[in-house]
Design a protein around this motif. Structure first.
Motif, PDB file in Angstrom:
ATOM      1  N   PHE A 172       0.848  -1.185   0.000  1.00 47.40           N
ATOM      2  CA  PHE A 172       0.000   0.000   0.000  1.00 47.40           C
ATOM      3  C   PHE A 172       0.886   1.240   0.000  1.00 47.40           C
ATOM      4  CE2 PHE A 172       0.502   1.082   4.553  1.00 47.40           C
ATOM      5  CZ  PHE A 172       1.071  -0.096   5.014  1.00 47.40           C
TER       6      PHE A 172
ATOM      7  N   GLN B 275       5.533   4.119  -1.259  1.00 44.32           N
ATOM      8  CA  GLN B 275       5.113   2.740  -1.448  1.00 44.32           C
ATOM      9  C   GLN B 275       5.656   1.886  -0.305  1.00 44.32           C
ATOM     10  OE1 GLN B 275       3.084   2.228  -4.100  1.00 44.32           O
ATOM     11  NE2 GLN B 275       2.697   0.152  -3.377  1.00 44.32           N
TER      12      GLN B 275
ATOM     13  N   VAL C 155      -7.593   6.160   5.460  1.00 43.79           N
ATOM     14  CA  VAL C 155      -7.430   5.149   4.412  1.00 43.79           C
ATOM     15  C   VAL C 155      -8.225   5.666   3.216  1.00 43.79           C
ATOM     16  CG1 VAL C 155      -7.849   2.768   3.724  1.00 43.79           C
ATOM     17  CG2 VAL C 155      -7.144   3.279   6.080  1.00 43.79           C
ATOM     18  N   ASP C 156      -7.501   5.953   2.142  1.00 40.05           N
ATOM     19  CA  ASP C 156      -8.110   6.567   0.955  1.00 40.05           C
ATOM     20  C   ASP C 156      -8.947   7.787   1.342  1.00 40.05           C
ATOM     21  OD1 ASP C 156      -6.881   4.778  -0.751  1.00 40.05           O
ATOM     22  OD2 ASP C 156      -8.591   3.403  -0.798  1.00 40.05           O
ATOM     23  N   ASP C 157      -8.358   8.636   2.175  1.00 41.72           N
ATOM     24  CA  ASP C 157      -8.935   9.911   2.637  1.00 41.72           C
ATOM     25  C   ASP C 157     -10.078   9.765   3.636  1.00 41.72           C
ATOM     26  OD1 ASP C 157      -7.219  11.723   1.347  1.00 41.72           O
ATOM     27  OD2 ASP C 157      -8.379  11.580  -0.513  1.00 41.72           O
ATOM     28  N   ARG C 158     -10.449   8.548   4.006  1.00 40.78           N
ATOM     29  CA  ARG C 158     -11.540   8.352   4.967  1.00 40.78           C
ATOM     30  C   ARG C 158     -10.963   8.003   6.334  1.00 40.78           C
ATOM     31  NH1 ARG C 158     -14.555   3.796   2.953  1.00 40.78           N
ATOM     32  NH2 ARG C 158     -15.585   3.965   4.965  1.00 40.78           N
TER      33      ARG C 158
ATOM     34  N   VAL D   1      -5.853  -3.009   3.988  1.00 44.79           N
ATOM     35  CA  VAL D   1      -5.309  -1.806   3.355  1.00 44.79           C
ATOM     36  C   VAL D   1      -4.523  -2.133   2.079  1.00 44.79           C
ATOM     37  CG1 VAL D   1      -5.294  -0.502   5.500  1.00 44.79           C
ATOM     38  CG2 VAL D   1      -3.197  -1.664   4.761  1.00 44.79           C
TER      39      VAL D   1
ATOM     40  N   THR E  88      -4.375   0.351  -0.977  1.00 51.01           N
ATOM     41  CA  THR E  88      -4.956   1.641  -0.589  1.00 51.01           C
ATOM     42  C   THR E  88      -3.849   2.662  -0.297  1.00 51.01           C
ATOM     43  OG1 THR E  88      -4.983   1.198   1.795  1.00 51.01           O
ATOM     44  CG2 THR E  88      -6.900   0.450   0.513  1.00 51.01           C
ATOM     45  N   THR E  89      -4.281   3.847   0.062  1.00 46.30           N
ATOM     46  CA  THR E  89      -3.390   4.890   0.547  1.00 46.30           C
ATOM     47  C   THR E  89      -3.714   5.136   2.018  1.00 46.30           C
ATOM     48  OG1 THR E  89      -3.230   5.927  -1.620  1.00 46.30           O
ATOM     49  CG2 THR E  89      -2.720   7.314   0.286  1.00 46.30           C
ATOM     50  N   VAL E  90      -2.700   4.993   2.863  1.00 45.55           N
ATOM     51  CA  VAL E  90      -2.866   5.173   4.305  1.00 45.55           C
ATOM     52  C   VAL E  90      -2.067   6.397   4.741  1.00 45.55           C
ATOM     53  CG1 VAL E  90      -2.483   4.154   6.593  1.00 45.55           C
ATOM     54  CG2 VAL E  90      -3.172   2.694   4.667  1.00 45.55           C
ATOM     55  N   GLU E  91      -2.702   7.245   5.544  1.00 49.40           N
ATOM     56  CA  GLU E  91      -2.017   8.416   6.102  1.00 49.40           C
ATOM     57  C   GLU E  91      -2.084   8.354   7.618  1.00 49.40           C
ATOM     58  OE1 GLU E  91      -2.909  12.317   4.217  1.00 49.40           O
ATOM     59  OE2 GLU E  91      -4.342  11.088   3.089  1.00 49.40           O
TER      60      GLU E  91
END
Length: 177
Positions: free
Chosen positions: A21, A27, A67-70, A82, A85-88
């Motif tokens: 992810f 990455q 996770v994906d902006d949510r 995940v 996905t994109t995790v922040e």
């Protein structure tokens, strides 16, 4: 500790899997037991200790990541969820040596005391301000209702989210000029 009280993330299922992810813009590929919770993977395997655990039931919001902006409770999501996905996390909010507008606003407004819930609050505020840079007080209350702060009484947190919106809006104006 008996096996009845052993945290689920410590139970070795005998199987592991690779999870790939994007984490804070980079990455990432991690191999973890299939029973690993996202919170554990972030803290134990990726050393991102800004993500905090508390209730381990997805109730208190302390472990909130995007996770994906949510916003999601990382204590209630398997690591394999995940994949792709994109995790922040809170660690990804800072831009070099500069605090994000939300981090700066929390600092300016004293939107924390002990700081334990602050990473989750900042991630919630970040998600809110990405959808609406000028939320009214009621909308801010609704968003942060999922994160429990036992110290501040919320007034300074509400002020911090509103201030963050002002800072984000000013920053967007500078970017577009």
């Amino acid at each position: 500790m008996s096996s009845d009280t052993q945290p689920i993330e410590d139970i070795d299922s005998g199987e592991s899997m690779r999870v790939e992810f994007v984490l804070n813009g980079e990455q990432c590929l991690v191999e973890v037991p299939t029973s690993t919770i996202l919170l554990t993977m972030l803290r134990r395997d990726l050393n991102l200790t800004g993500v905090r655990g508390s209730c381990e039931r997805g109730v208190c919001g302390t472990c909130t990541v995007l996770v994906d902006d949510r916003p999601v409770a990382s204590c209630s999501l398997f690591a394999f969820d995940v994949e792709g996905t994109t995790v922040e996390t809170i660690e990804g909010q800072q831009d070099g040596d500069n605090l994000s507008p939300v981090q700066r606003a929390f600092s300016e407004c004293g939107g924390f005391q002990c700081g334990y819930c602050t990473p989750g609050m900042i991630m919630l505020a970040t998600a809110l301000l990405r959808t609406n840079v000028k939320p009214d007080r009621e909308e801010v209350r609704k968003w942060i209702a999922s994160n429990i702060c036992r110290c501040t009484g919320y007034e300074m947190i509400l002020e911090a989210v509103e201030r963050a919106g002002e800072l984000a809006e000013a920053s967007d104006g500078e970017d577009n000029s």
